[in-house]
Design an enzyme around this catalytic site. Sequence first.
Site, PDB file in Angstrom:
ATOM      1  N   GLU A   1       0.812  -1.213   0.000  1.00 45.64           N
ATOM      2  CA  GLU A   1       0.000   0.000   0.000  1.00 45.64           C
ATOM      3  C   GLU A   1       0.851   1.271   0.000  1.00 45.64           C
ATOM      4  O   GLU A   1       0.515   2.240  -0.660  1.00 45.64           O
ATOM      5  CB  GLU A   1      -0.934  -0.009   1.215  1.00 45.64           C
ATOM      6  CG  GLU A   1      -2.258   0.622   0.855  1.00 45.64           C
ATOM      7  CD  GLU A   1      -3.142   0.829   2.062  1.00 45.64           C
ATOM      8  OE1 GLU A   1      -2.876   0.213   3.102  1.00 45.64           O
ATOM      9  OE2 GLU A   1      -4.094   1.610   1.951  1.00 45.64           O
ATOM     10  N   ASP A   2       1.937   1.249   0.736  1.00 44.51           N
ATOM     11  CA  ASP A   2       2.659   2.500   0.956  1.00 44.51           C
ATOM     12  C   ASP A   2       4.009   2.634   0.264  1.00 44.51           C
ATOM     13  O   ASP A   2       4.679   3.652   0.426  1.00 44.51           O
ATOM     14  CB  ASP A   2       2.872   2.715   2.469  1.00 44.51           C
ATOM     15  CG  ASP A   2       1.535   2.911   3.184  1.00 44.51           C
ATOM     16  OD1 ASP A   2       0.569   3.267   2.502  1.00 44.51           O
ATOM     17  OD2 ASP A   2       1.473   2.702   4.403  1.00 44.51           O
TER      18      ASP A   2
END
Length: 727
Positions: A76-77
């Site tokens: 996600e990051d």
Amino acid sequence: MIRLEDILAKVEKHHPGDNFDLIRRAYIFSAKEHKGQVRASGEPYLTHPIEVANILAEMKMDATTVSVGLLHDVVEDTLVSIEDVEGMFGSEVAHVVDGVTKISQIQFTSKEEKQAENFRKMLLAMTDDIRVIMVKFADRLHNMRTLQHLKADRREAIARETMDIYAPLANRLGMGKVRGELEDLAFSYLDPKAYQELKEQVERKRREHEAFLAEVTKDIEDKMREHGIPCFTDSRIKRLYSIYTKLKKQRITIDRVYDMLAVRIITDNVKNCYAALGVIHNSWRPVPGRIKDFIAMPRQNMYQSLHTSVIAGGQSFEVQIRTAEMHHIAEEGIAAHWKYKGGKLVADNREDERIIWLRHLVEWQQEMKDPADFLSTLKVDLYPEEVYIFTPKGKVVTLPRDATPVDFAYSIHTEVGNTCVGAKINGRMVPLKSKLKNGDIIEIITQPGHTPSRDWLMTVKTSRARNKIRHWLNVQESEKAIELGKKMLEKEARKYKTNLRDVLESEKLTAMLPEYGASKMDDLLSMIGYGKLSAKQLVSRITPDGVKETQPEEESRIASAVKRALGFGNDAKLRVKGFDDLLVYRAKCCNPIRGEEVIGYITRGKGVAVHSKNCPNVQNLLYDAARKIEVEWASSTPSAEAYAVPITIQTEDRPGMLAEIAAVVAEVKSNILNVEARTADERGTIDITVEIPDMKHLERVIASIKKLDGVYDVTRSTRTVNSSTNR
Ligand code: MN
């Protein structure tokens, strides 16, 4: 920051010999990928995955789960893809990371309170491996512990989501500790004032309470031993949020919360439960009205226990007494009635049981010495019949598994369904027959005036959508049939020098309705329109004395006006037996020609389609026997007609083939209207369309082509059509 070695030591304790190399590699990878990122607190981002991994290790999770804790935010990051994770850590780790990532992308918040349960179900439905949920709990726990660093609005949103979704979920899974901490943390952000006040009240007495519980528990154990009652005990101070809800619900003050402190006594049999109660009441003064005998009168959920509140030295506390078996039922609810099938625990269709089954898995996961092989092959499917999706406004809608955008459209509103022309899933246009997946955000595109398609019936899953589409189609078709029936009746009426209105208002006709199985005039009209009833017979029955007018020009003028008005083509070469007023046409799939056996099929709104009896589509269409109708060729001079008939010829691939075919066709005096040839694998396929007056002539053409050298096969072409498009 927690050291990796501390985490490894915790995993070692519960899973000796587990894959520590996996955890080490996950740690290095996570450190590298999150490098340079910082949290809202200003700390390096890596602190978060490390804390999450540590919480998981404390929850007694295995190396795979702890590694996922370290990796849970990389997809996600950072720029890492799920394929990268799979390449480096294998499909099991990647699968769990993927599950966590998918859940993280959804905001499970809504202003509508009743949506919370749907969100919880959706979250569970998106989880096919319980480790996904475990990682999510650990992630949420750490985020809640560090929530003070976020901005107020984010704090509130996350706290709300925690209170509505994650805490109740933890509760249902029997994770009391996680639930309690999540609730208290969320409470502190959602109502900071009430939280602080209550906290001060409870904290002021915490030490005192703890000392009291330790003392009283010891007393109880001593007294039980004295009276020969075997038991084990357990005690707790009520958590802040539980106290808060109790104060609010019962509108009492904190000193009236009699179960603020509680001790549980678990003994061996019912007799000893009552004996223990006697001992308790002999030792401490009971609070009047607080004795509850759920052993004699079990609660509806089969909970059995004796409850009493007593006062020791001015301090009240609750005592719960039950047998080990009752305790088992209390902890596990109806799951205590679990059955094994073929050595495997099998979940029933009932939701509660499925949840409890999941809860068992969570408990086993924490209790088992070596859960790795058990868990790695385990797939959870809590809601096998359902799919949870979002409206663009964030509302959750539950649909059956494999439901389509059309199902969704009808679930919103009939009009949305009827006028739906397209759909977007997660912002991308998709076909209306696409299957919806958990967590999809779906948007329906409508167009005023657009109407449902019969094809939708084949893909929709909800009975609501199916019924609405059917209803619409039936209304349309019967409207058309009534309209057609009216015109046909009108035409007949004129022959008898009367008019439609007089016919429709005739008492004789009204009296005849039951005879035809019709309850109202429209039924009768639609029967005429569908060709099930002859307008001619009907009118002749009600006007037996009427003078039938014989004006052929007039009749054909009206007939063609009717046909034009309805937009029907008509084929003068075909006639429906017993009816000369039905509109007929040759079916495009088989193109029947004079002389061959034909059969009619009443289409809705287009008249009668005439198929060759050999047409493959006939078999599909004639399931509706009521719409089958006999047709015959009208007599006429053959030379005046010619039909275009497509023929397919299989040949060897050699030069001059086409010329030879053209020659034999000319020989039997037919015209070729169209030719298409293609070759493959040293074979040729030639499609020709020839002009043919009748069946005999066609047979002659086919026979002479067949005689040619190098021709393998000659067939009359038919095309198979979707049966739904030809009605
Ligand atoms: Mn996270």
